[in-house]
Scaffold this motif. Structure first.
Motif, short mmCIF file in Angstrom:
data_model
loop_
_atom_site.label_atom_id
_atom_site.label_comp_id
_atom_site.label_asym_id
_atom_site.label_seq_id
_atom_site.Cartn_x
_atom_site.Cartn_y
_atom_site.Cartn_z
N GLU A 74 8.30 6.96 -16.89
CA GLU A 74 8.13 5.95 -17.93
C GLU A 74 6.99 4.99 -17.60
OE1 GLU A 74 11.76 3.92 -18.58
OE2 GLU A 74 12.86 5.70 -19.25
N ALA A 75 6.73 4.78 -16.32
CA ALA A 75 5.68 3.83 -15.91
C ALA A 75 4.35 4.52 -15.65
CB ALA A 75 6.13 3.07 -14.67
N ALA A 76 4.17 5.75 -16.14
CA ALA A 76 2.94 6.48 -15.86
C ALA A 76 1.72 5.74 -16.40
CB ALA A 76 3.02 7.87 -16.49
N GLN A 111 -2.01 3.57 -9.54
CA GLN A 111 -1.91 4.62 -10.54
C GLN A 111 -0.58 5.34 -10.37
OE1 GLN A 111 -4.48 5.13 -12.79
NE2 GLN A 111 -3.16 6.57 -13.91
N VAL A 112 0.21 5.36 -11.44
CA VAL A 112 1.49 6.06 -11.44
C VAL A 112 1.31 7.36 -12.20
CG1 VAL A 112 3.92 5.96 -12.11
CG2 VAL A 112 2.76 3.89 -11.31
N ALA A 113 1.64 8.47 -11.54
CA ALA A 113 1.34 9.79 -12.11
C ALA A 113 2.29 10.21 -13.21
CB ALA A 113 1.33 10.85 -11.00
N GLU A 146 0.83 -1.21 0.00
CA GLU A 146 0.00 0.00 0.00
C GLU A 146 0.86 1.26 0.00
OE1 GLU A 146 -2.72 -0.33 3.27
OE2 GLU A 146 -4.25 -1.25 2.01
N ALA A 147 2.02 1.20 0.68
CA ALA A 147 2.93 2.34 0.68
C ALA A 147 3.47 2.62 -0.72
CB ALA A 147 4.08 2.10 1.65
N GLU A 148 3.50 1.59 -1.58
CA GLU A 148 3.94 1.76 -2.96
C GLU A 148 2.79 2.14 -3.89
OE1 GLU A 148 5.65 -1.96 -3.98
OE2 GLU A 148 7.47 -1.68 -2.78
N GLY A 149 1.59 2.28 -3.31
CA GLY A 149 0.45 2.71 -4.11
C GLY A 149 -0.48 1.59 -4.54
#
Length: 210
Positions: A182-184, A177-179, A141-144
């Motif tokens: 490259e991994a957005a 979700q990555v904001a 969860e800390a990693e999103g």
């Protein structure tokens, strides 16, 4: 002196026995599970005998607990835990609830008879595993990452046969979700629960097509 050969020579035409080519289109199931599909890939004749003709060995009447029962219990525990849990819950509260759900599910499934006694080693094993699972969950969860679905039934058409579908259940789907970077974008990962040793699983995934 060499004795005369009393045998008479005869010319024979080869008559090989044709390979059996069983066909039973009317018995083909409309859906295939992952295990049945693997059976088809590994040995089509076994698939024909076991799935189409249903020639599986009859099970004996036995009340002994099987590893499959423990696996079913584990899936139910984690599904109940995640369905009722709010993301970002306190770790101590998560651990207490996970252990409570595990004990309640064990009582509901196995009661207090012989099966419950057989299940005690699994219950003790999970009680020791629970803190590590909660720690891993909070780190994720800390990693999103967040749990999006548990025990999601899925099906898809079988390539080459529109009447046949492959079906199965995904143990868990996580998403994040990555904001930027490259991994957005939206990311998904599938989690499959296993009651096996890590070394055994590593050996299994080395196999081609596994």
């Amino acid at each position: 002196a060499v004795a005369a050969d009393p045998r008479t020579a005869r010319a024979l035409q080869p008559q090989p026995t044709p390979r059996p080519l069983p066909a039973a289109p009317a018995l083909l199931p409309q859906r295939l599970s992952a295990s049945r599909y693997e059976q088809l890939r590994t040995c089509p004749y076994r698939f024909y005998a076991a799935t189409l003709l249903r020639l599986d060995e009859a099970e004996e009447l036995d009340d002994a607990l099987e590893k499959r029962d423990a696996g079913t219990w584990l899936h139910a525990v984690l599904q109940r835990f995640h369905d009722a849990r709010a993301p970002g819950a306190d770790a101590a509260a998560d651990l207490a609830r996970l252990r409570a759900v595990a004990a309640d599910e064990a009582l509901r499934r196995f009661g207090s008879g012989p099966a419950a006694a057989d299940f005690l080693p699994y219950e003790a094993w999970f009680d020791g595993l629970a803190p590590a699972y909660v720690d891993w969950l909070h780190a994720a969860e800390a990693e999103g990452w967040a749990v999006q679905a548990s025990e999601r039934a899925m099906n898809a058409p079988f390539e080459g046969d529109a009447t046949l579908r492959l079906h199965g259940t995904l143990d868990r789907i996580d998403g994040r979700q990555v904001a930027a970077g490259e991994a957005a974008g939206a990311h998904r990962r599938l989690i499959d629960y296993k009651l096996r040793r890590v070394d055994d699983l590593k050996k299994q995934v080395r196999a081609p097509l596994e």
